[in-house]
Design a protein around this motif. Structure first.
Motif, PDB file in Angstrom:
ATOM      1  N   GLY A   1       0.741  16.729  -9.692  1.00 49.53           N
ATOM      2  CA  GLY A   1       0.355  15.291  -9.569  1.00 49.53           C
ATOM      3  C   GLY A   1       0.528  14.621  -8.295  1.00 49.53           C
ATOM      4  N   PRO A   2       0.294  13.617  -7.931  1.00 52.49           N
ATOM      5  CA  PRO A   2       0.333  12.932  -6.506  1.00 52.49           C
ATOM      6  C   PRO A   2       1.943  12.659  -6.555  1.00 52.49           C
ATOM      7  CG  PRO A   2      -1.401  11.736  -7.408  1.00 52.49           C
ATOM      8  CD  PRO A   2      -0.879  12.639  -8.642  1.00 52.49           C
ATOM      9  N   VAL A   3       2.358  12.836  -5.262  1.00 55.75           N
ATOM     10  CA  VAL A   3       3.848  12.850  -4.877  1.00 55.75           C
ATOM     11  C   VAL A   3       3.979  11.501  -3.716  1.00 55.75           C
ATOM     12  CG1 VAL A   3       5.964  13.449  -3.985  1.00 55.75           C
ATOM     13  CG2 VAL A   3       4.637  14.916  -5.440  1.00 55.75           C
ATOM     14  N   LEU A   4       4.660  10.430  -4.038  1.00 58.56           N
ATOM     15  CA  LEU A   4       4.607   9.343  -3.219  1.00 58.56           C
ATOM     16  C   LEU A   4       5.499   9.750  -2.000  1.00 58.56           C
ATOM     17  CD1 LEU A   4       4.311   6.178  -2.859  1.00 58.56           C
ATOM     18  CD2 LEU A   4       6.644   6.069  -3.648  1.00 58.56           C
ATOM     19  N   LEU A   5       4.661   9.264  -0.871  1.00 63.96           N
ATOM     20  CA  LEU A   5       5.178   9.396   0.433  1.00 63.96           C
ATOM     21  C   LEU A   5       5.831   8.400   1.089  1.00 63.96           C
ATOM     22  CD1 LEU A   5       2.249  11.594   1.949  1.00 63.96           C
ATOM     23  CD2 LEU A   5       4.516  12.441   1.235  1.00 63.96           C
ATOM     24  N   VAL A   6       5.365   7.142   0.995  1.00 67.39           N
ATOM     25  CA  VAL A   6       5.928   5.728   1.441  1.00 67.39           C
ATOM     26  C   VAL A   6       5.169   4.859   0.864  1.00 67.39           C
ATOM     27  CG1 VAL A   6       4.230   5.811   3.380  1.00 67.39           C
ATOM     28  CG2 VAL A   6       6.410   5.009   3.911  1.00 67.39           C
ATOM     29  N   THR A   7       5.763   3.582   1.009  1.00 64.59           N
ATOM     30  CA  THR A   7       5.154   2.234   0.661  1.00 64.59           C
ATOM     31  C   THR A   7       5.292   1.459   1.873  1.00 64.59           C
ATOM     32  OG1 THR A   7       5.839   2.529  -1.869  1.00 64.59           O
ATOM     33  CG2 THR A   7       5.370   0.312  -1.077  1.00 64.59           C
ATOM     34  N   VAL A   8       4.418   0.646   2.051  1.00 61.18           N
ATOM     35  CA  VAL A   8       4.473  -0.192   2.984  1.00 61.18           C
ATOM     36  C   VAL A   8       3.955  -1.719   2.527  1.00 61.18           C
ATOM     37  CG1 VAL A   8       4.185   1.151   5.137  1.00 61.18           C
ATOM     38  CG2 VAL A   8       2.119   0.331   3.632  1.00 61.18           C
ATOM     39  N   VAL A   9       4.503  -2.593   3.034  1.00 62.40           N
ATOM     40  CA  VAL A   9       4.808  -3.958   2.215  1.00 62.40           C
ATOM     41  C   VAL A   9       4.251  -5.279   3.388  1.00 62.40           C
ATOM     42  CG1 VAL A   9       6.370  -5.533   1.044  1.00 62.40           C
ATOM     43  CG2 VAL A   9       6.554  -3.235   0.867  1.00 62.40           C
ATOM     44  N   THR A  10       4.740  -5.107   4.526  1.00 58.07           N
ATOM     45  CA  THR A  10       4.406  -6.276   5.337  1.00 58.07           C
ATOM     46  C   THR A  10       3.365  -5.961   6.406  1.00 58.07           C
ATOM     47  OG1 THR A  10       6.845  -6.570   5.326  1.00 58.07           O
ATOM     48  CG2 THR A  10       5.492  -7.670   7.076  1.00 58.07           C
TER      49      THR A  10
ATOM     50  N   LEU B   1       0.796  -1.355  -0.007  1.00 56.17           N
ATOM     51  CA  LEU B   1       0.153  -0.002  -0.076  1.00 56.17           C
ATOM     52  C   LEU B   1       1.060   1.305   0.195  1.00 56.17           C
ATOM     53  CD1 LEU B   1      -3.557   0.191   1.757  1.00 56.17           C
ATOM     54  CD2 LEU B   1      -1.730   2.185   1.855  1.00 56.17           C
ATOM     55  N   GLN B   2       0.387   2.275  -0.595  1.00 55.38           N
ATOM     56  CA  GLN B   2       1.278   3.513  -0.778  1.00 55.38           C
ATOM     57  C   GLN B   2       0.283   4.546  -0.527  1.00 55.38           C
ATOM     58  OE1 GLN B   2       2.261   3.235  -5.138  1.00 55.38           O
ATOM     59  NE2 GLN B   2       4.373   2.267  -4.745  1.00 55.38           N
ATOM     60  N   TRP B   3       1.088   5.638  -0.120  1.00 54.54           N
ATOM     61  CA  TRP B   3       0.455   6.918   0.309  1.00 54.54           C
ATOM     62  C   TRP B   3       0.978   7.983  -0.468  1.00 54.54           C
ATOM     63  CZ3 TRP B   3      -3.749   7.967   3.504  1.00 54.54           C
ATOM     64  CH2 TRP B   3      -4.335   6.891   4.464  1.00 54.54           C
ATOM     65  N   TYR B   4       0.274   8.854  -1.099  1.00 54.83           N
ATOM     66  CA  TYR B   4       0.772   9.950  -1.797  1.00 54.83           C
ATOM     67  C   TYR B   4       0.159  11.255  -1.244  1.00 54.83           C
ATOM     68  CZ  TYR B   4       1.689   6.666  -5.679  1.00 54.83           C
ATOM     69  OH  TYR B   4       2.428   5.653  -6.406  1.00 54.83           O
TER      70      TYR B   4
ATOM     71  N   LEU C   1      -4.222  16.991  -0.513  1.00 53.76           N
ATOM     72  CA  LEU C   1      -4.990  15.765  -0.551  1.00 53.76           C
ATOM     73  C   LEU C   1      -4.219  14.400  -0.228  1.00 53.76           C
ATOM     74  CD1 LEU C   1      -7.631  14.679  -1.434  1.00 53.76           C
ATOM     75  CD2 LEU C   1      -6.878  14.528  -3.607  1.00 53.76           C
ATOM     76  N   TYR C   2      -4.303  13.874   0.565  1.00 55.54           N
ATOM     77  CA  TYR C   2      -3.675  12.478   0.831  1.00 55.54           C
ATOM     78  C   TYR C   2      -4.406  11.174   0.419  1.00 55.54           C
ATOM     79  CZ  TYR C   2      -0.989  15.264   3.712  1.00 55.54           C
ATOM     80  OH  TYR C   2       0.177  16.174   4.401  1.00 55.54           O
ATOM     81  N   LEU C   3      -3.761  10.585  -0.534  1.00 56.04           N
ATOM     82  CA  LEU C   3      -4.323   9.404  -1.206  1.00 56.04           C
ATOM     83  C   LEU C   3      -3.511   8.018  -0.795  1.00 56.04           C
ATOM     84  CD1 LEU C   3      -4.227  11.111  -4.807  1.00 56.04           C
ATOM     85  CD2 LEU C   3      -6.374  10.422  -3.520  1.00 56.04           C
ATOM     86  N   CYS C   4      -4.578   7.132  -0.640  1.00 59.44           N
ATOM     87  CA  CYS C   4      -3.773   5.814  -0.454  1.00 59.44           C
ATOM     88  C   CYS C   4      -4.048   5.017  -1.745  1.00 59.44           C
ATOM     89  CB  CYS C   4      -4.226   5.095   0.851  1.00 59.44           C
ATOM     90  SG  CYS C   4      -6.091   4.537   0.681  1.00 59.44           S
ATOM     91  N   ALA C   5      -3.172   4.103  -2.077  1.00 55.03           N
ATOM     92  CA  ALA C   5      -3.272   3.326  -3.245  1.00 55.03           C
ATOM     93  C   ALA C   5      -2.870   1.871  -2.762  1.00 55.03           C
ATOM     94  CB  ALA C   5      -2.635   4.012  -4.336  1.00 55.03           C
ATOM     95  N   GLY C   6      -3.414   0.836  -3.357  1.00 57.85           N
ATOM     96  CA  GLY C   6      -3.228  -0.527  -3.003  1.00 57.85           C
ATOM     97  C   GLY C   6      -2.483  -1.238  -4.435  1.00 57.85           C
TER      98      GLY C   6
END
Lengths: 114, 118
Positions: free
Chosen positions: A42-51, A32-35, A86-91
């Protein structure tokens, strides 16, 4: 169809306050990523969580991935006006060869007032 | 270039006209994506390119939408016979790397093209 629900939809707070926004689904995601997106950009990636259960910190921002990898939260400590956006999550889908196709939530519009 | 470049930044057109939206990805990025962002909606996947080929066109809303990529670089999204419901921000992203085992690519987005169909 995988869906991501974000809450709250809108959040207006004073500078210095803490806040948490949520991203929930009934589906499992491989990651899951947060932008963050600012007006006209455009959205800018903040973090990716994996586990599952993973916690990541980025300065005043703390991101958590649920144990079952179906939900995530973003906590901001001592919010600043520069956190407005605007904070977006993306899976990313689990397997099936389509994990390049991100499922986005509708976002949380955060306003931090001075 | 330094980032993903999209043009035009704004496009106003009349219903029924064709439009072309351009995306210039970060140099060396092999993967390119088009997403659509409508007011109050999340980003909607449209199409994915790996090199010049598009293995997944499943997100294109109708046969009025098409996209191509040439030379493994610039991509063009074409909308024929535009309708008012096509009004949205069209975002392009590119990526270089995979997070191994998870499939989550690190996407770099352009600023988008705001399309308004009157």
């Amino acid at each position: 169809t995988q869906l991501l629900e974000q809450s709250p939809q809108f959040l207006s707070i004073q500078e210095g306050e803490n806040l948490t926004v949520y991203c929930n689904s009934s589906s499992v995601f491989s990651s899951l990523q947060w932008y963050r997106q600012e007006p006209g950009e455009g959205p800018v990636l903040l973090v990716t969580v994996v586990t599952g259960g993973e916690v990541k910190k980025l300065k005043r921002l703390t991101f958590q991935f649920g144990d079952a990898r179906k939900d995530s939260s973003l906590h901001i400590t001592a919010a600043q006006t520069g956190d407005t956006g605007l904070y977006l999550c993306a899976g990313a889908n689990v397997g099936g060869g389509s994990n390049y196709k991100l499922t986005f939530g509708k976002g949380t519009l955060l306003t931090v007032n001075p | 270039g330094a980032g993903v470049s999209q043009s035009p930044s704004n496009k106003v057109t009349e219903k029924g006209k064709d439009v072309e939206l351009r995306c210039d990805p970060i140099s060396g990025h092999t993967a390119l994506y088009w997403y659509r962002q409508s007011l109050g909606q999340g980003l909607e996947f449209l199409i994915y390119f790996q090199g010049n080929s598009a293995p997944d066109k499943s997100g294109l809303p109708s046969d009025r939408f098409s996209a191509e990529r040439t030379g493994g670089s610039v991509s063009t999204l074409t909308i024929q016979r535009t309708q008012q419901e096509d009004s949205a921000v069209y975002l392009c992203a590119s990526s270089l790397e995979y997070f191994a085992g998870t499939g989550a690519e690190k996407l770099f987005f352009g600023s988008g093209t705001q399309l308004s169909v009157l």
